[in-house]
Design an enzyme around this catalytic site. Structure first.
Site, PDB file in Angstrom:
ATOM      1  CB  ALA A  67      -0.795  -0.091   1.281  1.00 44.44           C
ATOM      2  N   GLY A 110       0.494  -5.188   0.955  1.00 46.71           N
ATOM      3  CA  GLY A 110      -0.548  -5.313   0.089  1.00 46.71           C
ATOM      4  C   GLY A 110      -0.437  -5.890  -1.391  1.00 46.71           C
ATOM      5  CD  GLU A 113      -2.082  -8.140   3.046  1.00 46.63           C
ATOM      6  OE1 GLU A 113      -2.037  -6.834   2.735  1.00 46.63           O
ATOM      7  OE2 GLU A 113      -2.640  -8.196   4.232  1.00 46.63           O
ATOM      8  CD  GLU A 133       2.029  -5.704   5.661  1.00 45.93           C
ATOM      9  OE1 GLU A 133       2.807  -6.712   5.912  1.00 45.93           O
ATOM     10  OE2 GLU A 133       1.080  -5.903   4.673  1.00 45.93           O
TER      11      GLU A 133
HETATM   12  N1  DAK Z   1       4.642   3.209  -0.743  1.00 39.20           N
HETATM   13  C1  DAK Z   1       4.747   4.488  -0.987  1.00 39.20           C
HETATM   14  N2  DAK Z   1       6.145   4.487  -1.985  1.00 39.20           N
HETATM   15  C2  DAK Z   1       6.898   3.379  -1.821  1.00 39.20           C
HETATM   16  C3  DAK Z   1       6.653   2.146  -1.367  1.00 39.20           C
HETATM   17  C4  DAK Z   1       5.300   2.048  -0.589  1.00 39.20           C
HETATM   18  N3  DAK Z   1       4.693   0.926  -0.511  1.00 39.20           N
HETATM   19  N4  DAK Z   1       7.656   1.264  -1.711  1.00 39.20           N
HETATM   20  C5  DAK Z   1       8.498   2.102  -2.311  1.00 39.20           C
HETATM   21  N5  DAK Z   1       7.934   3.269  -2.806  1.00 39.20           N
HETATM   22  C6  DAK Z   1       8.778   4.330  -3.290  1.00 39.20           C
HETATM   23  C7  DAK Z   1       9.986   4.926  -2.568  1.00 39.20           C
HETATM   24  O1  DAK Z   1       9.392   5.794  -1.443  1.00 39.20           O
HETATM   25  C8  DAK Z   1      10.697   5.500  -3.796  1.00 39.20           C
HETATM   26  O2  DAK Z   1      10.116   6.927  -4.093  1.00 39.20           O
HETATM   27  P1  DAK Z   1      11.297   8.022  -4.066  1.00 39.20           P
HETATM   28  O3  DAK Z   1      11.934   8.066  -2.982  1.00 39.20           O
HETATM   29  O4  DAK Z   1      11.902   7.717  -5.212  1.00 39.20           O
HETATM   30  O5  DAK Z   1      10.145   9.266  -4.374  1.00 39.20           O
HETATM   31  C9  DAK Z   1      10.455   4.520  -4.724  1.00 39.20           C
HETATM   32  O6  DAK Z   1       9.366   3.931  -4.528  1.00 39.20           O
HETATM   33  C10 DAK Z   1      11.848   3.418  -4.905  1.00 39.20           C
HETATM   34  O7  DAK Z   1      11.645   2.762  -3.866  1.00 39.20           O
HETATM   35  P2  DAK Z   1      13.305   2.944  -2.850  1.00 39.20           P
HETATM   36  O8  DAK Z   1      14.232   3.933  -3.360  1.00 39.20           O
HETATM   37  O9  DAK Z   1      13.075   2.555  -1.559  1.00 39.20           O
HETATM   38  O10 DAK Z   1      13.788   1.442  -3.774  1.00 39.20           O
HETATM   39  P3  DAK Z   1      14.745   0.284  -3.134  1.00 39.20           P
HETATM   40  O11 DAK Z   1      15.054  -0.585  -4.138  1.00 39.20           O
HETATM   41  O12 DAK Z   1      16.020   0.930  -2.355  1.00 39.20           O
HETATM   42  O13 DAK Z   1      13.847  -0.431  -1.935  1.00 39.20           O
HETATM   43  C11 DAK Z   1      11.907  -1.546  -1.255  1.00 39.20           C
HETATM   44  C12 DAK Z   1      12.796  -1.250  -2.461  1.00 39.20           C
HETATM   45  C13 DAK Z   1      10.720  -2.200  -1.701  1.00 39.20           C
HETATM   46  C14 DAK Z   1      12.642  -2.503  -0.362  1.00 39.20           C
HETATM   47  C15 DAK Z   1      11.582  -0.253  -0.424  1.00 39.20           C
HETATM   48  O14 DAK Z   1      10.978   0.644  -1.158  1.00 39.20           O
HETATM   49  C16 DAK Z   1      10.589  -0.577   0.687  1.00 39.20           C
HETATM   50  O15 DAK Z   1      10.790  -1.186   1.664  1.00 39.20           O
HETATM   51  N6  DAK Z   1       9.295  -0.210   0.583  1.00 39.20           N
HETATM   52  C17 DAK Z   1       8.127  -0.193   1.543  1.00 39.20           C
HETATM   53  C18 DAK Z   1       7.622  -1.780   1.527  1.00 39.20           C
HETATM   54  C19 DAK Z   1       6.538  -1.795   2.387  1.00 39.20           C
HETATM   55  O16 DAK Z   1       6.856  -1.579   3.663  1.00 39.20           O
HETATM   56  N7  DAK Z   1       5.513  -2.333   1.966  1.00 39.20           N
HETATM   57  C20 DAK Z   1       4.248  -2.384   3.067  1.00 39.20           C
HETATM   58  C21 DAK Z   1       3.518  -1.198   3.083  1.00 39.20           C
HETATM   59  S1  DAK Z   1       2.122  -1.215   4.089  1.00 39.20           S
HETATM   60  C22 DAK Z   1      -5.378  -2.615   3.698  1.00 39.20           C
HETATM   61  C23 DAK Z   1      -4.954  -3.341   2.398  1.00 39.20           C
HETATM   62  C24 DAK Z   1      -3.593  -3.233   2.395  1.00 39.20           C
HETATM   63  C25 DAK Z   1      -2.785  -2.791   3.170  1.00 39.20           C
HETATM   64  C26 DAK Z   1      -3.330  -2.319   4.333  1.00 39.20           C
HETATM   65  C27 DAK Z   1      -4.692  -2.265   4.690  1.00 39.20           C
HETATM   66  N8  DAK Z   1      -6.964  -2.871   3.916  1.00 39.20           N
HETATM   67  C28 DAK Z   1      -7.912  -3.318   2.956  1.00 39.20           C
HETATM   68  C29 DAK Z   1      -7.305  -1.996   5.179  1.00 39.20           C
HETATM   69  C30 DAK Z   1      -1.521  -2.577   2.920  1.00 39.20           C
HETATM   70  C31 DAK Z   1      -0.606  -2.286   3.670  1.00 39.20           C
HETATM   71  C32 DAK Z   1       0.936  -2.272   3.120  1.00 39.20           C
HETATM   72  O17 DAK Z   1       1.202  -2.942   2.282  1.00 39.20           O
END
Ligand code: DAK
Length: 259
Positions: A67, A110, A113, A133
């Site tokens: 997400a 997400g 998921e 998360e």
């Molecule tokens: N959200 C927003 N931006 C993201 C992102 C994300 N999840 N993942 C990556 N980006 C963006 C980064 O901020 C960066 O943007 P800029 O800084 O260039 O503007 C760009 O994508 C490239 O990312 P990185 O520079 O970080 O790239 P790396 O290769 O160094 O790292 C990475 C890749 C995937 C390991 C890293 O970006 C990372 O850890 N990303 C976050 C992963 C994460 O924590 N995902 C879980 C998010 S929470 C629900 C439904 C769904 C959900 C909840 C509720 N309901 C139905 C209620 C879901 C929740 C989630 O998924």
């Protein structure tokens, strides 16, 4: 319909449609608009008789990194309640036609998921799956704590959900999260091959078979078996059943019409 964050191809192959998540700079982070578009596209493709199987993919670097954290970060509990993303995800879950995820790169949070909302998963060697998360102070919210243990078992699900660490395509295959691993450059070809192998079958049988398998996750064995029997009987009311069996007897390929 026109979309901003996804690309839709109604016939990537005969009877096979493709939805491509298309926010490459953000690693296909699933913002609310993108998820709404996925929901709308799936609904439209589900209603389109020319489509029998749907593929969802991302790009080489990411299926989806979860997400959109930037969109979510400032929200409070009541904002989340009012946004009610569950309606969108529930609608995606209701898709009747088989969905295959074609995954390269990150499938996180997400994104993982969403993969688990699909019926089969073809992954490239570079695919990584995770529920990170926990690292940002929350936990899976779109079914991860329920579907992941069903797919990979308690031990690995706990490890993934509690550490937030990613697993490789190889580990995901061993654990039963995905169907197969293919070279990156063959990801779409191999996924389309699997889709065609499904789409050659009767669309009504595909729909009722999918519904029956999914039922097994939500019910007791005896109720599931009774549900299966009703769907099995129902298929004997279709022309496709006659066509399929006659084609076998006449040693020819069936021509299923979805009726
Ligand atoms: N959200 C927003 N931006 C993201 C992102 C994300 N999840 N993942 C990556 N980006 C963006 C980064 O901020 C960066 O943007 P800029 O800084 O260039 O503007 C760009 O994508 C490239 O990312 P990185 O520079 O970080 O790239 P790396 O290769 O160094 O790292 C990475 C890749 C995937 C390991 C890293 O970006 C990372 O850890 N990303 C976050 C992963 C994460 O924590 N995902 C879980 C998010 S929470 C629900 C439904 C769904 C959900 C909840 C509720 N309901 C139905 C209620 C879901 C929740 C989630 O998924």
């Amino acid at each position: 319909m026109s979309y901003e964050h996804i690309l839709v191809t109604e016939q990537i192959a005969e009877h096979v449609a493709l939805i491509q998540l298309n926010r490459p700079k953000e690693l296909n982070a699933l913002n609310l608009q993108l998820m709404g578009e996925v929901r709308d596209a799936l609904k439209a493709l589900d209603a389109n008789d020319a489509v029998r199987v749907i593929i969802i993919t991302g790009n080489e670097r990411a299926f989806a990194a979860g997400a959109d954290i930037k969109q979510m970060s400032g929200k409070g509990a009541i904002d989340m309640l009012k946004i009610d993303q569950f309606t969108t995800w529930d609608q995606i879950k209701k898709t009747k036609k088989p969905i295959i995820a074609a995954v390269s790169g990150f499938a996180l949070g997400g994104g993982c998921e969403l993969v688990m909302h699909c019926d089969c998963v073809v992954a490239s060697e570079t695919a990584q799956f995770g529920q990170p998360e926990i690292k940002i102070g929350v936990m899976p919210g779109a079914g991860g704590t329920q579907r992941l243990p069903q797919a990979v078992g308690k031990a690995l699900a706990m490890e993934m959900v509690l550490t937030g660490e990613f697993i490789s395509a190889e580990r995901a295959l061993q654990a039963g999260l995905i169907n197969k691993i293919v070279p990156v450059e063959l990801l779409m070809d191999e996924t389309i091959k699997m889709a065609k192998s499904m789409s050659r079958n009767s669309p009504l049988a595909l729909q009722l078979a999918k519904e029956s398998v999914l039922k097994s996750y939500e019910t007791s064995l005896s109720e599931g078996l009774s549900f299966e029997r009703k769907n099995f009987y129902m298929l004997f009311a279709t022309e496709d059943q006659k066509e399929g069996m006659n084609a076998f007897i006449e040693k020819r390929h069936p021509d299923f019409k979805g009726s």
